[in-house]
Design an enzyme around this catalytic site. Structure first.
Site, PDB file in Angstrom:
ATOM      1  N   ARG A   1       3.080   5.025   8.238  1.00  0.00           N
ATOM      2  CA  ARG A   1       2.888   4.712   6.827  1.00  0.00           C
ATOM      3  C   ARG A   1       4.067   3.997   6.181  1.00  0.00           C
ATOM      4  O   ARG A   1       3.905   2.945   5.576  1.00  0.00           O
ATOM      5  CB  ARG A   1       2.574   5.995   6.034  1.00  0.00           C
ATOM      6  CG  ARG A   1       1.198   6.552   6.314  1.00  0.00           C
ATOM      7  CD  ARG A   1       0.995   7.914   5.656  1.00  0.00           C
ATOM      8  NE  ARG A   1       1.192   7.868   4.221  1.00  0.00           N
ATOM      9  CZ  ARG A   1       1.141   8.945   3.445  1.00  0.00           C
ATOM     10  NH1 ARG A   1       0.926  10.127   3.973  1.00  0.00           N
ATOM     11  NH2 ARG A   1       1.325   8.820   2.144  1.00  0.00           N
TER      12      ARG A   1
ATOM     13  N   HIS B   1      -8.197   1.953   8.851  1.00  0.00           N
ATOM     14  CA  HIS B   1      -7.227   2.741   8.079  1.00  0.00           C
ATOM     15  C   HIS B   1      -7.963   3.835   7.311  1.00  0.00           C
ATOM     16  O   HIS B   1      -8.346   3.638   6.145  1.00  0.00           O
ATOM     17  CB  HIS B   1      -6.482   1.815   7.111  1.00  0.00           C
ATOM     18  CG  HIS B   1      -5.192   2.380   6.599  1.00  0.00           C
ATOM     19  ND1 HIS B   1      -4.066   2.519   7.383  1.00  0.00           N
ATOM     20  CD2 HIS B   1      -4.836   2.839   5.377  1.00  0.00           C
ATOM     21  CE1 HIS B   1      -3.085   3.015   6.668  1.00  0.00           C
ATOM     22  NE2 HIS B   1      -3.530   3.238   5.434  1.00  0.00           N
TER      23      HIS B   1
ATOM     24  N   TYR C   1     -12.731  -6.585  -9.376  1.00  0.00           N
ATOM     25  CA  TYR C   1     -12.563  -7.745 -10.248  1.00  0.00           C
ATOM     26  C   TYR C   1     -11.744  -8.863  -9.607  1.00  0.00           C
ATOM     27  O   TYR C   1     -11.722  -9.975 -10.122  1.00  0.00           O
ATOM     28  CB  TYR C   1     -11.884  -7.335 -11.556  1.00  0.00           C
ATOM     29  CG  TYR C   1     -12.670  -6.345 -12.376  1.00  0.00           C
ATOM     30  CD1 TYR C   1     -13.961  -6.643 -12.816  1.00  0.00           C
ATOM     31  CD2 TYR C   1     -12.132  -5.111 -12.710  1.00  0.00           C
ATOM     32  CE1 TYR C   1     -14.688  -5.734 -13.562  1.00  0.00           C
ATOM     33  CE2 TYR C   1     -12.834  -4.190 -13.459  1.00  0.00           C
ATOM     34  CZ  TYR C   1     -14.136  -4.505 -13.877  1.00  0.00           C
ATOM     35  OH  TYR C   1     -14.842  -3.610 -14.616  1.00  0.00           O
TER      36      TYR C   1
END
Length: 824
Positions: free
Chosen positions: A48, A94, A137
Site C-alpha cells: 500500500r 485491487h 463526474y
C-alpha cells in the site's frame, strides 16, 4: 419422552463455555495481537504505502495504469468515466475501497502534484485548495508519459503475478522507461516508516542517469552537476542547497521553498507584491488565511489588501497591496517568515528494493532504475529474438515449398490425412514439424511470384534484425547504449524546461519565534557578477579589507566573468538584453557567495531570475542605474552607440537602442572617454579605436557604424579597454560547417599593444590566421586579467600560456570552446 439408554453416553463439552457442536481454543492474546499486527504492518508496507524503487509506483497506482492500458484508454482514444476505471481496478486487481483507488487516480492526473502527470483527466480533478469531483463526474485516459511506463508489457519484459483470486495476471513492476521515482516523487505513511520524495526535472534526471550509466563510479557531487536539485511542479524558488546535498548522499534531508514574488506598481501611489508561483502543494487560500491571521496578531504590518486573481488564462496571481511608506522588500521578508510563502520540505527516500524497504540516496535510486532498464531491455531483446527466429524458421520452410510447389501439392494429394501429409512433407523436404504444419495451412493466393519476392525480403529483414539483436545481447556496452538512447528519446518527448529556481543560502532571523528587530534588509556593499554563460551571483565584500573573494577552483563550471558591477544589496541595476531593452532588477535575492571562493555553478540563470521565458533572448551586460556613467553598446552587425543612463523612465523595462532589421545587441559595457573600443569579427578582424570618437546619444537613437564588415561577417566580441591597462586578446577559431561546440578549436592569446589603433567604421587588422579547416572566429575576448575559455556546457578549457604574433595561427585546445571571459 424416551429415556436415554444406560449404554449411550451424551457428548460433553471439552470447554466449560463451549456449546454442543462448537470448538473453542484458548490462545495467548499477546501472541495473537503481535502476529496480527505484523501481518497488517507487512501488508501496509509492501502492498500500500511504499513505492517500488524500479518504477516509482505503489501497487494501486501500478494497477490503475495496467488496467487502463488493458481497457485501451490510450491518449488517442476518448475519455471514459473515472468510475468505470475505478470499478475495473477494484473488481479485478485491487480489492479495496473505491475511494482509495479514485484518490490515487486523481493524484496521477494532477499537474500541481506530479511533475509529469501520467493520466489525462477531463473534468474537476481538484486544486491546491479544493478536492476533486466525484468519480461519476470526471473522465480519464492515459497520458503520453504513461505509455512510456507500460510499453513492451506484452514482450515478457517483467514478471507477472496472480491477482487476489488467482484468476488474472498482473505485472509485478512496470517496464518504466521514465525514472518515475525521481521525476514524480512519492509520499506515503506505512507502519513504523514513511517516504517523502520531491519531484525532479525529467531532462536533468535522464542526464544524470546517462552519466552514471557511462561512469558507474560517479560520485553524488558529479551527479549533482546534472541533477542540481528538485524541480517542483508549481515552480517557486529553493533556498539553500545543503539539505538537498544531504538527501542526495544519505536519503534524508530538508530544504526550504519560497514563492516567486515580484514588486509591481499597481497604481500611481500603490505598490504591491505579486505572487506568481507558490511552494510545493501550498494553495493561495491557505496563504491568504495566514496573512489575515498575521495582520490580526500584529505580526505583519504594511499590508492593506490581499486579492486572489488566479485564472486559467494568466495562471497564479496573488496580489498583496502595500500601504504607503512601507518597503516592499521588508514586508516580503516578514511574509516569508510568518506565512506559507516560504515552506519546508523534508526528504525521506524510502522505497522497496528487491522487496525490502531501504533508504536510498540519489546514486542508489539511479542505480536501481538503470539495473531495471537493463533487465527490461535484455528480456525484450531475448523475446524479440525468439519471435524472429521462429518466424524466420517458418519463412524458410515456406520458401522451400514455393520452390517445389508442384511436388508439395502432389505429396499432399497422395496423403490419406493431414497427419500423414505432415509426416511425408517432413520426410521429403527435410522440414520441421512447425514448417510442415505451416505449409499445410498455406493459402493458394500465396503461391504467386510476388509472394515469393515478399518472403525473400522478409527473410532478409528478419536475418538483419536477428543479427542486430544478437549484437545488442552480446555486448554490455551495446546494451547500455540502447538504454541511453531510449532515455534520450523519453527526455526529448516528455521533458520540459526547469520550473524551480535554485539559489544559495537564505537570510533568516536567528530565533524562529521572535520578530526581527528590523524588517529592513541590510543594504551592504557587494558586487554582482555575470558569467559568460548567463549565470549571476552576488558577492559580499570582506567587512575588514573590502576586497572580493577569489576563485579557488580553476575548473569551476561557468567560471568566466562577462561583467562585474559594484552595487549594494538593495540597489537597482539594469540588465541589458539582446533585443536592445533594459530591465530593472535588484540583487537582493541573487545567490550569495559569503565565503572565500566564487563558484558560478551555484549561481542562477539571470534570465530565470528576471522572469524572462523567451529563450531567444540573452543578457549581454549589467549596468548600474544610479550613476551618469557612459555605457557602450555594440550590435552583431557592427553598430556602436554610447548612452548615458540618466533620467530614466520609471518603467521596469525600456529600450536603450533601436535595432534595425534582424540585428541583435551583442554587448553592453562601461565606455568612458579615455577608453578604447575593441571589436572582433568572425572573419578574424580586430578594430581598435577611441571611445571618445563615438558621441553620446539618447536612448531611442539607433547608433552609428562602428566597424566595416564583410558580406558574411558578424561581430563576435565588443568591449572597452580602460586607458593605461595592460590587456590581452584571446581569439578562438573553428569551422562553421560543424555544430557549435562539437569540434576541437584553436586559440591564440595576443598582446593588446600589438594591435594598431584605427579609425571608427574601418575594417581593422587581422588578429588570427586560419588553418585549412577553419573559416571563422567563434568567440573572442579583450581585456585585463586572466582569460578563461569555456565549453558549451561551461567546462573550463586550457588556453595557450605563450603570447602569439598578431596574425599568427592558433594552438589546438583540449576540447571545443564556446565562450571566453575573465577568471573571477
Amino acid at each position: 419422552m424416551t429415556d436415554v439408554p444406560n449404554n449411550t453416553s451424551a457428548v460433553t463439552p471439552a470447554h466449560p463455555h463451549e456449546a454442543p457442536g462448537e470448538r473453542i481454543e484458548d490462545i495467548d492474546i499477546s501472541q495473537e495481537m503481535e502476529g496480527s499486527f505484523l501481518e497488517y504492518a507487512y501488508s501496509v508496507i509492501y502492498s500500500r504505502a511504499l513505492p517500488d524503487a524500479r518504477d516509482g509506483m505503489k501497487p494501486v497506482q501500478r494497477r490503475i495504469l495496467f488496467m487502463m492500458q488493458d481497457m485501451g484508454l490510450k491518449p488517442e482514444k476518448g475519455h471514459v468515466k473515472s468510475a468505470r476505471v475505478v470499478g475495473e481496478v477494484m473488481g479485478k486487481l485491487h480489492p479495496h475501497g473505491d475511494a482509495s483507488i479514485y484518490d490515487a487516480l486523481v493524484r496521477l492526473a494532477q499537474d500541481f502534484a506530479l511533475r509529469l502527470p501520467l493520466i489525462d483527466g477531463h473534468g474537476n480533478f481538484g486544486s491546491l485548495d479544493d478536492g476533486p469531483a466525484a468519480s461519476r463526474y470526471t473522465e480519464a485516459r492515459l497520458a503520453g508519459a504513461a505509455i512510456a511506463m507500460t510499453d513492451s508489457l506484452d514482450e515478457d519484459v517483467v514478471d507477472f503475478v496472480p491477482n487476489y483470486d488467482n484468476q488474472i495476471m498482473q505485472p509485478e513492476v512496470l517496464p518504466s522507461a521514465i525514472p518515475n521515482l525521481l521525476v514524480n516523487g512519492a509520499s506515503g505513511i506505512a507502519v513504523g516508516m514513511a517516504t517523502n520524495l520531491a519531484p525532479h526535472n525529467l531532462i536533468e534526471v535522464v542526464d544524470g542517469a546517462k552519466h552514471l550509466l557511462s561512469n558507474p563510479r560517479a560520485t553524488v557531487e558529479e551527479l549533482m552537476e546534472f541533477i542540481p536539485g528538485p524541480d517542483l511542479p508549481g515552480g517557486g524558488t529553493i533556498v539553500g542547497l545543503d539539505g538537498i546535498k544531504d538527501a542526495y548522499r544519505t536519503g534524508r534531508g530538508a530544504f526550504r521553498t519560497r514563492a516567486k514574488v515580484s514588486v509591481e506598481q499597481l497604481g500611481p501611489r500603490r505598490t504591491g507584491l505579486v505572487v506568481t508561483e507558490l511552494p510545493y502543494l501550498v494553495g493561495p487560500e491557505r496563504v491568504i488565511e495566514k496573512i489575515k491571521q498575521g495582520v490580526d496578531a500584529k505580526k505583519l504590518s504594511g499590508i492593506s489588501d490581499v486579492a486572489d486573481l488566479t485564472d486559467r488564462k494568466n495562471g497564479m496571481r496573488l496580489v498583496i497591496t502595500l500601504k504607503t511608506g512601507f518597503s516592499p522588500e521588508a514586508v516580503l521578508e516578514a511574509l516569508y517568515r510568518y506565512t506559507p510563502l516560504e515552506d519546508s520540505f523534508s526528504i525521506n527516500s524510502v522505497a522497496l528494493v528487491k522487496g525490502q524497504p531501504q533508504t536510498l540516496g540519489l546514486r542508489e535510486m539511479l542505480r536501481v532504475f538503470l539495473d531495471h532498464r537493463i533487465s527490461v531491455i535484455t528480456r525484450r531483446c531475448e523475446f524479440r529474438l525468439r519471435k524472429r527466429r521462429d518466424r524466420l524458421h517458418l519463412v524458410e520452410g515456406l520458401l522451400i515449398a514455393i520452390l517445389d510447389i508442384d511436388e508439395v501439392i502432389q505429396v499432399i494429394r497422395a496423403s490419406d490425412d493431414s497427419d500423414s501429409a505432415r509426416s511425408r512433407l517432413m520426410q521429403v523436404f527435410d522440414l520441421s514439424e512447425a514448417q510442415a504444419e505451416y505449409i499445410l495451412e498455406l493459402r493458394l493466393r500465396r503461391l504467386t511470384k510476388f509472394s515469393r519476392v515478399e518472403l525473400e525480403a522478409e527473410r532478409d529483414e528478419l536475418s538483419k534484425e536477428i543479427a542486430e539483436l544478437l549484437e545488442i545481447l552480446g555486448s554490455e556496452a551495446n546494451l547500455r547504449k540502447v538504454v541511453a538512447t531510449e532515455l534520450d528519446q523519453v527526455a526529448e518527448t516528455y521533458g520540459t524546461p526547469r520550473r524551480t529556481l535554485l539559489t544559495g543560502a537564505v537570510m533568516r532571523p536567528a530565533r524562529a519565534g521572535a520578530a526581527p528587530k528590523s524588517l529592513e534588509v541590510a543594504d551592504s556593499p557587494c558586487a554582482v557578477m555575470l558569467s559568460v554563460t548567463g549565470r549571476a551571483l552576488r558577492v559580499d565584500r570582506d567587512p575588514e579589507s573590502g576586497e572580493l573573494p577569489r576563485s579557488t577552483s580553476r575548473a569551476t563550471k561557468h567560471g568566466a566573468v562577462l561583467a562585474t558591477v559594484e552595487a549594494t544589496v538593495r540597489s537597482e541595476l539594469g540588465a541589458i538584453l539582446s533585443d536592445g531593452t533594459l530591465q530593472r532588477f535588484t540583487p537582493v535575492d541573487l545567490p550569495l557567495v559569503p565565503g572565500a571562493s566564487i563558484a558560478f555553478s551555484a549561481g542562477v540563470k539571470l534570465l530565470d531570475y528576471l522572469g524572462i521565458t523567451d529563450k531567444k533572448l540573452s543578457v549581454v551586460g549589467i549596468v548600474p542605474l544610479e550613476s551618469d556613467a557612459l555605457i557602450g553598446l555594440f550590435t552583431s552587425q557592427g553598430v556602436v552607440k554610447r548612452v548615458v543612463l540618466s533620467d530614466l523612465p520609471a518603467k521596469p523595462t525600456f529600450e536603450v537602442i533601436t535595432l534595425k532589421g534582424d540585428d541583435r545587441l551583442l554587448a553592453a559595457f562601461p565606455a568612458p572617454d579615455g577608453a578604447e573600443f575593441a571589436v572582433v569579427t568572425s572573419e578574424a578582424q580586430l578594430l581598435r579605436f577611441p571611445a571618445a570618437t563615438v558621441r553620446a546619444q539618447g536612448r531611442p537613437a539607433a547608433g552609428m557604424t562602428g566597424i566595416k564588415l564583410g558580406a558574411e561577417a558578424r561581430v563576435v566580441f565588443a568591449g572597452a579597454v580602460p586607458e593605461g591597462v595592460e590587456a590581452r586578446v584571446v581569439t578562438v577559431a573553428d569551422s562553421s560547417i560543424t555544430l557549435p561546440g562539437t569540434d576541437v578549436a584553436t586559440a591564440k592569446v595576443t598582446d593588446w599593444a600589438e594591435i594598431p589603433a584605427k579609425g571608427r567604421a574601418t575594417g581593422g587588422v587581422r588578429v588570427q590566421r586560419f588553418l585549412k579547416w577553419e573559416d571563422q572566429i567563434s568567440c573572442a575576448w579583450v581585456g585585463a586579467g586572466e582569460p578563461r575559455a569555456l565549453s558549451l556546457d561551461g567546462a573550463a578549457r586550457k588556453l595557450p600560456t605563450e603570447l602569439g604574433k598578431r596574425d599568427g595561427s592558433g594552438t589546438p585546445l583540449d576540447g571545443a570552446a564556446a565562450y571566453v571571459g575573465v577568471a573571477p
